[in-house]
Scaffold this active site. Sequence first.
Site, PDB file in Angstrom:
ATOM      1  N   ARG A 104       0.840  -1.185   0.000  1.00  0.00           N
ATOM      2  CA  ARG A 104       0.000   0.000   0.000  1.00  0.00           C
ATOM      3  C   ARG A 104       0.869   1.227   0.000  1.00  0.00           C
ATOM      4  NH1 ARG A 104      -4.620   0.726   4.383  1.00  0.00           N
ATOM      5  NH2 ARG A 104      -2.796   1.065   5.650  1.00  0.00           N
ATOM      6  N   THR A 108      -1.067   7.493  -0.782  1.00  0.00           N
ATOM      7  CA  THR A 108      -2.353   7.377  -1.487  1.00  0.00           C
ATOM      8  C   THR A 108      -3.205   6.220  -0.971  1.00  0.00           C
ATOM      9  OG1 THR A 108      -1.466   5.847  -3.125  1.00  0.00           O
ATOM     10  CG2 THR A 108      -1.209   8.200  -3.602  1.00  0.00           C
ATOM     11  N   ASP A 200       0.673  -2.936  12.082  1.00  0.00           N
ATOM     12  CA  ASP A 200       1.109  -3.360  10.749  1.00  0.00           C
ATOM     13  C   ASP A 200       1.447  -4.847  10.776  1.00  0.00           C
ATOM     14  OD1 ASP A 200       2.910  -3.977   8.510  1.00  0.00           O
ATOM     15  OD2 ASP A 200       2.739  -1.840   8.083  1.00  0.00           O
TER      16      ASP A 200
HETATM   17  C1  PRP Z   1      -1.107  -4.694   4.423  1.00  0.00           C
HETATM   18  C2  PRP Z   1      -1.955  -5.944   4.509  1.00  0.00           C
HETATM   19  C3  PRP Z   1      -2.789  -5.840   3.261  1.00  0.00           C
HETATM   20  C4  PRP Z   1      -2.983  -4.361   3.122  1.00  0.00           C
HETATM   21  C5  PRP Z   1      -4.370  -4.032   3.595  1.00  0.00           C
HETATM   22  O1  PRP Z   1      -0.056  -4.855   3.558  1.00  0.00           O
HETATM   23  O2  PRP Z   1      -1.222  -7.111   4.598  1.00  0.00           O
HETATM   24  O3  PRP Z   1      -2.177  -6.387   2.118  1.00  0.00           O
HETATM   25  O4  PRP Z   1      -2.026  -3.715   3.954  1.00  0.00           O
HETATM   26  O5  PRP Z   1      -4.669  -2.715   3.356  1.00  0.00           O
HETATM   27  P1  PRP Z   1      -5.806  -2.253   2.313  1.00  0.00           P
HETATM   28  O6  PRP Z   1      -6.980  -3.125   2.589  1.00  0.00           O
HETATM   29  O7  PRP Z   1      -6.033  -0.827   2.692  1.00  0.00           O
HETATM   30  O8  PRP Z   1      -5.262  -2.390   0.939  1.00  0.00           O
HETATM   31  P2  PRP Z   1       1.090  -3.741   3.361  1.00  0.00           P
HETATM   32  O9  PRP Z   1       0.740  -2.849   2.224  1.00  0.00           O
HETATM   33  O10 PRP Z   1       1.355  -3.065   4.681  1.00  0.00           O
HETATM   34  O11 PRP Z   1       2.339  -4.581   2.882  1.00  0.00           O
HETATM   35  P3  PRP Z   1       3.231  -5.646   3.706  1.00  0.00           P
HETATM   36  O12 PRP Z   1       2.343  -6.859   3.960  1.00  0.00           O
HETATM   37  O13 PRP Z   1       4.331  -5.947   2.772  1.00  0.00           O
HETATM   38  O14 PRP Z   1       3.680  -5.008   4.991  1.00  0.00           O
HETATM   39  N1  URA Z   2      -2.319  -3.055   6.945  1.00  0.00           N
HETATM   40  C1  URA Z   2      -1.943  -3.521   8.153  1.00  0.00           C
HETATM   41  O1  URA Z   2      -0.976  -4.282   8.263  1.00  0.00           O
HETATM   42  N2  URA Z   2      -2.637  -3.127   9.227  1.00  0.00           N
HETATM   43  C2  URA Z   2      -3.696  -2.305   9.148  1.00  0.00           C
HETATM   44  O2  URA Z   2      -4.298  -1.982  10.195  1.00  0.00           O
HETATM   45  C3  URA Z   2      -4.073  -1.827   7.879  1.00  0.00           C
HETATM   46  C4  URA Z   2      -3.376  -2.235   6.781  1.00  0.00           C
END
Ligand code: PRP
Ligand code: URA
Length: 209
Positions: A104, A108, A200
């Site tokens: 993400r 944005t 996270d």
């Molecule tokens: C997190 C999570 C999802 C996303 C959810 O990933 O594992 O994939 O955010 O958010 P959304 O519903 O608003 O799209 P992140 O982008 O933090 O990546 P990571 O797993 O590599 O830390």
């Molecule tokens: N991604 C995460 O890992 N945690 C949240 O709360 C939202 C998005």
Amino acid sequence: MSKVVVVDHPLVQHKLTMMRDKEAGAKDFRELLSEISMFLAYEVTKDLPVEDYVVETPICETTSKVIAGRKLAIVPVLRAGLGMVDGFLTLVPAAKVGHIGLYRDPETLQPVEYYCKLPPDIDDRDVVVLDPMLATGGSASAAIDFIKQHGAKHIKLMNLIAAPEGIERVQKDHPDVTIYVAAIDEKLNEHGYIVPGLGDAGDRLFGTK
Ligand code: PRP
Ligand code: URA
């Protein structure tokens, strides 16, 4: 509209509370996510078709049931979805595993794709997308779009925690996809994090923060 199945078994609720605790370390966090994933996988696979199978017990011959050869694929969304793979494969070791890399954009909140490798016969398989967090729903919706572009027709989404906003987004974009989740939390905060959530998930799983 897609169905939402909340898997609120007491053991799932207990383990999820342990995961929410900010003092839980990466080892505990990983183990708990893997354990909860087994409970979620149990529900996700509840409608697998079965067929008759003749088996000889030590007592006599009988007709019992086996899974009717339906092919499954799981697709974790990198990184955090990786934490759900082992638990799922413990129950369904024959499932094929694809990977979709999305992160993400912190400004944005839009998903950015950086990797994709799916089983070549994905169009012939029931697909379960794995990601612990369903926040805005952008990542899940993009992952499902991508898998549909590769021809898959039967897709389910397996999350640990969902925000109402994420559920609404998936229901709007993919009304055919059933969502399985251990808890539906209250809301998103101004940074797109689930409240109360667990922070996270990727960072907590891999100790990167
Ligand atoms: C997190 C999570 C999802 C996303 C959810 O990933 O594992 O994939 O955010 O958010 P959304 O519903 O608003 O799209 P992140 O982008 O933090 O990546 P990571 O797993 O590599 O830390
Ligand atoms: N991604 C995460 O890992 N945690 C949240 O709360 C939202 C998005």
